[in-house]
Design a protein around this motif. Sequence first.
Motif, short mmCIF file in Angstrom:
data_model
loop_
_atom_site.label_atom_id
_atom_site.label_comp_id
_atom_site.label_asym_id
_atom_site.label_seq_id
_atom_site.Cartn_x
_atom_site.Cartn_y
_atom_site.Cartn_z
N TYR A 268 2.41 -16.03 -38.68
CA TYR A 268 0.99 -15.67 -38.72
C TYR A 268 0.11 -16.79 -38.17
O TYR A 268 -0.81 -16.55 -37.38
N ILE A 269 0.38 -18.03 -38.56
CA ILE A 269 -0.54 -19.13 -38.24
C ILE A 269 -0.45 -19.55 -36.78
O ILE A 269 -1.45 -19.98 -36.19
N ILE A 270 0.72 -19.45 -36.16
CA ILE A 270 0.88 -19.91 -34.78
C ILE A 270 -0.04 -19.16 -33.82
O ILE A 270 -0.80 -19.79 -33.07
N PRO A 271 -0.03 -17.83 -33.79
CA PRO A 271 -0.95 -17.15 -32.87
C PRO A 271 -2.42 -17.33 -33.23
O PRO A 271 -3.28 -17.34 -32.33
N LEU A 272 -2.74 -17.49 -34.52
CA LEU A 272 -4.13 -17.74 -34.90
C LEU A 272 -4.59 -19.08 -34.34
O LEU A 272 -5.68 -19.18 -33.75
N TYR A 273 -3.77 -20.10 -34.50
CA TYR A 273 -4.06 -21.43 -33.96
C TYR A 273 -4.23 -21.38 -32.44
O TYR A 273 -5.18 -21.94 -31.88
N LYS A 274 -3.33 -20.67 -31.76
CA LYS A 274 -3.42 -20.56 -30.30
C LYS A 274 -4.68 -19.81 -29.88
O LYS A 274 -5.32 -20.18 -28.89
N SER A 275 -5.05 -18.78 -30.62
CA SER A 275 -6.22 -17.98 -30.25
C SER A 275 -7.50 -18.79 -30.33
O SER A 275 -8.49 -18.47 -29.65
N LEU A 276 -7.50 -19.85 -31.13
CA LEU A 276 -8.66 -20.71 -31.29
C LEU A 276 -8.67 -21.86 -30.29
O LEU A 276 -9.60 -22.65 -30.25
N GLY A 277 -7.61 -21.96 -29.50
CA GLY A 277 -7.51 -23.01 -28.49
C GLY A 277 -6.53 -24.11 -28.83
O GLY A 277 -6.44 -25.10 -28.11
N GLY A 278 -5.78 -23.95 -29.91
CA GLY A 278 -4.81 -24.97 -30.30
C GLY A 278 -3.61 -24.98 -29.38
O GLY A 278 -3.07 -23.92 -29.05
N THR A 279 -3.17 -26.18 -29.01
CA THR A 279 -2.04 -26.30 -28.09
C THR A 279 -0.97 -27.27 -28.58
O THR A 279 0.16 -27.25 -28.07
N PHE A 280 -1.29 -28.13 -29.54
CA PHE A 280 -0.35 -29.18 -29.94
C PHE A 280 0.46 -28.74 -31.16
O PHE A 280 -0.10 -28.44 -32.22
N PHE A 281 1.78 -28.75 -30.99
CA PHE A 281 2.70 -28.41 -32.06
C PHE A 281 3.74 -29.51 -32.22
O PHE A 281 4.12 -30.17 -31.24
N THR A 282 4.21 -29.70 -33.46
CA THR A 282 5.35 -30.57 -33.70
C THR A 282 6.35 -29.83 -34.59
O THR A 282 6.00 -28.88 -35.29
N LEU A 283 7.59 -30.29 -34.53
CA LEU A 283 8.61 -29.86 -35.47
C LEU A 283 8.91 -31.03 -36.39
O LEU A 283 9.08 -32.16 -35.92
N GLY A 284 9.00 -30.76 -37.69
CA GLY A 284 9.33 -31.81 -38.64
C GLY A 284 10.34 -31.30 -39.64
O GLY A 284 10.14 -30.24 -40.24
N SER A 285 11.43 -32.03 -39.82
CA SER A 285 12.43 -31.59 -40.78
C SER A 285 11.96 -31.82 -42.21
O SER A 285 12.38 -31.12 -43.12
N ASP A 286 11.09 -32.82 -42.42
CA ASP A 286 10.70 -33.23 -43.78
C ASP A 286 11.94 -33.63 -44.57
O ASP A 286 12.05 -33.40 -45.77
#
Length: 260
Positions: free
Chosen positions: A202-220
């Motif tokens: 859900y959050i990935i396309p919402l972030y992209k629709s607002l202009g977000g482009t930076f993503f990271t992967l974290g294992s924690d």
Amino acid sequence: MKYYDQHLHTFLSFDSKEIFENYLLNKPPYFVATDHLDLRNPGDNFQDDIPDYDKLAQKLSELEANYPTTFLKGVEIGVVPGQEEQINAYLNDHPYDLKLLSIHQNGKFDYMDDVVLSKDKYKVAKMYFDQMAQVLDTFSGAQILTHFEYGLRRLDFTAEDLEEHFEKELTTILKKVIQKEMALEINAKSFGYYQNANLYRYIIPLYKSLGGTFFTLGSDAHQASDYEALFPEMSGLLKEFGVNFLVTFQKNDRFLTELP
């Protein structure tokens, strides 16, 4: 540059006993541990959990002499409103290459504590997201917003719940992340162990629709066996939404790398 895990914990965190050398068995070209900084931490009897910076610097100096890996200093900062001045005073004297921003607790309880099970889940989520939005206004300098759904992990939420009840709050949060040129983390513990992949869907396309482009992967990861956990699966989800690059941070520098 090959992407590397940007969310790891060692014995310098209150909730991990892992040693650096075990992570280094993976032969990463870059390595950054992001140990906890949480003031008055309910998860540790309200102690101030602050990583031992001198011990970190000494350890990295020793490792640099014996490994070809490039070592970076990282920290995961849990922020409660009102703590910003104390946190910034520490950070001003202790420079880090990578700073993660997290919301773990509210000064009274950790959002993973059993107490949340006795509360209305919508009120808990509203409290959590409002705190996140406030912290994004009052605290600066972090490069990555981690596990956006940490405060929902003990509760039963669907993507439809977020869209119906909290899209306004999440839109506000994501706009602040974008304005600060921060990245949004896809967190392996959330994605796998807590089975919240649907919330990221859900959050990935919402972030992209607002202009977000930076993503990271974290294992924690809190143990070396979880290094880069679920990276193929999380990469696959990002690719579904047309994301082909991740971002790594090193002090004031930002690098785009292809999805692994």
